[in-house]
Design a protein around this motif. Structure first.
Motif, short mmCIF file in Angstrom:
data_model
loop_
_atom_site.label_atom_id
_atom_site.label_comp_id
_atom_site.label_asym_id
_atom_site.label_seq_id
_atom_site.Cartn_x
_atom_site.Cartn_y
_atom_site.Cartn_z
N LYS A 96 0.83 -1.20 0.00
CA LYS A 96 0.00 0.00 0.00
C LYS A 96 0.87 1.25 0.00
N GLU A 104 0.95 5.72 -1.35
CA GLU A 104 0.17 6.89 -1.74
C GLU A 104 -0.25 6.77 -3.21
N ALA A 105 -1.22 7.55 -3.61
CA ALA A 105 -1.67 7.56 -5.00
C ALA A 105 -0.53 8.02 -5.92
N GLU A 124 -1.08 12.21 -10.78
CA GLU A 124 -2.14 12.25 -11.80
C GLU A 124 -1.59 12.51 -13.19
N SER A 153 -6.88 0.03 -13.32
CA SER A 153 -7.92 0.42 -12.38
C SER A 153 -8.01 -0.61 -11.26
N THR A 191 -13.73 -1.00 -8.44
CA THR A 191 -13.88 0.42 -8.76
C THR A 191 -14.81 0.66 -9.94
N PRO A 209 -6.65 9.19 -9.22
CA PRO A 209 -5.42 8.47 -8.91
C PRO A 209 -5.56 7.53 -7.71
N GLU A 210 -6.46 7.84 -6.78
CA GLU A 210 -6.62 7.01 -5.58
C GLU A 210 -7.30 5.68 -5.88
N GLN A 211 -7.74 5.48 -7.12
CA GLN A 211 -8.34 4.19 -7.52
C GLN A 211 -7.49 3.43 -8.53
N GLY A 249 0.25 0.68 -4.63
CA GLY A 249 -0.68 1.78 -4.82
C GLY A 249 -1.70 1.86 -3.70
N PRO A 250 -2.65 2.79 -3.80
CA PRO A 250 -3.64 2.97 -2.74
C PRO A 250 -4.72 1.90 -2.73
#
Length: 203
Positions: free
Chosen positions: A14, A16-17, A20, A64, A68, A76-78, A96-97
């Protein structure tokens, strides 16, 4: 439909995103797919469809995240990054997140076998799936999505049919499931548009 259920063993770090700026094209075409209802969610809330883009010239890619499909506008958080896959062991490494999509192994084998491919889109479309079944390369009925068996089925199609040129296949063992790919996401999206909007196929 059990699209939201991850069948591989994820090794997820895990983080951060991601920036973008690195995801703009992916998010753009994901939105196009969502607006055409190729990616979305069923009434019970289970999401369907996913989209990925290769990072550079290696086999890592952004995709993705799991569950989602029903989110109207992805950010970006997805988005997850897949860094390695060992299909025979049913294992996938991602960061990733969010955890990478349940179909990530299918995306990965396309990138592995076709170095020129930069974008892959997996959609759900019942009428088109029924229309294309066995008219275009089709994975085996006993190969469930997101499994080593599906990976083997895709490899077989890549090696024995015109799939690398056609850039489109359907999944008999995954009702509604259709994959398209291309030298970029624009081409992959265009492959889907061409069949959906063809005069002989209207829904």
């Amino acid at each position: 439909m059990d699209e939201g259920y991850i069948k591989f063993q994820p090794v997820w770090k895990k983080t951060e995103a991601f920036a973008e700026s690195k995801l703009q094209n992916l998010l753009k075409y994901r939105q196009h797919c969502y607006l055409r209802r190729w990616i979305g969610a069923y009434p019970d809330g289970i999401g369907f469809g996913n989209i990925s883009e290769r990072i550079g010239t290696g086999e890592t890619f952004f995709i993705s995240g799991s569950a989602t499909g029903g989110i109207p506008v992805l950010g970006p958080e997805q988005i997850a990054k897949v860094t390695a896959v060992v299909a025979k062991e049913n294992k996938l490494w991602c960061s990733g997140p969010v955890v990478a999509s349940s179909e990530s192994m299918s995306h990965a084998v396309i990138y592995e076998k076709l170095p020129w491919v930069k974008g892959v889109i997996h959609i759900h479309h019942l009428e088109l799936w029924q229309h294309l079944l066995h008219k275009v390369p089709t994975t085996p009925a006993d190969a469930p999505y997101g499994t080593p068996e599906m990976v083997d089925g895709i490899v077989h199609l890549l090696e024995t049919t015109d799939l690398p040129e056609r850039k489109l296949f359907v999944m008999e063992g995954h009702e509604e499931g259709i994959f398209a790919f291309g030298k970029n996401l624009e081409e992959a999206f265009g492959v889907l548009e061409a069949v959906v909007d063809a005069p002989h196929f209207r829904v």
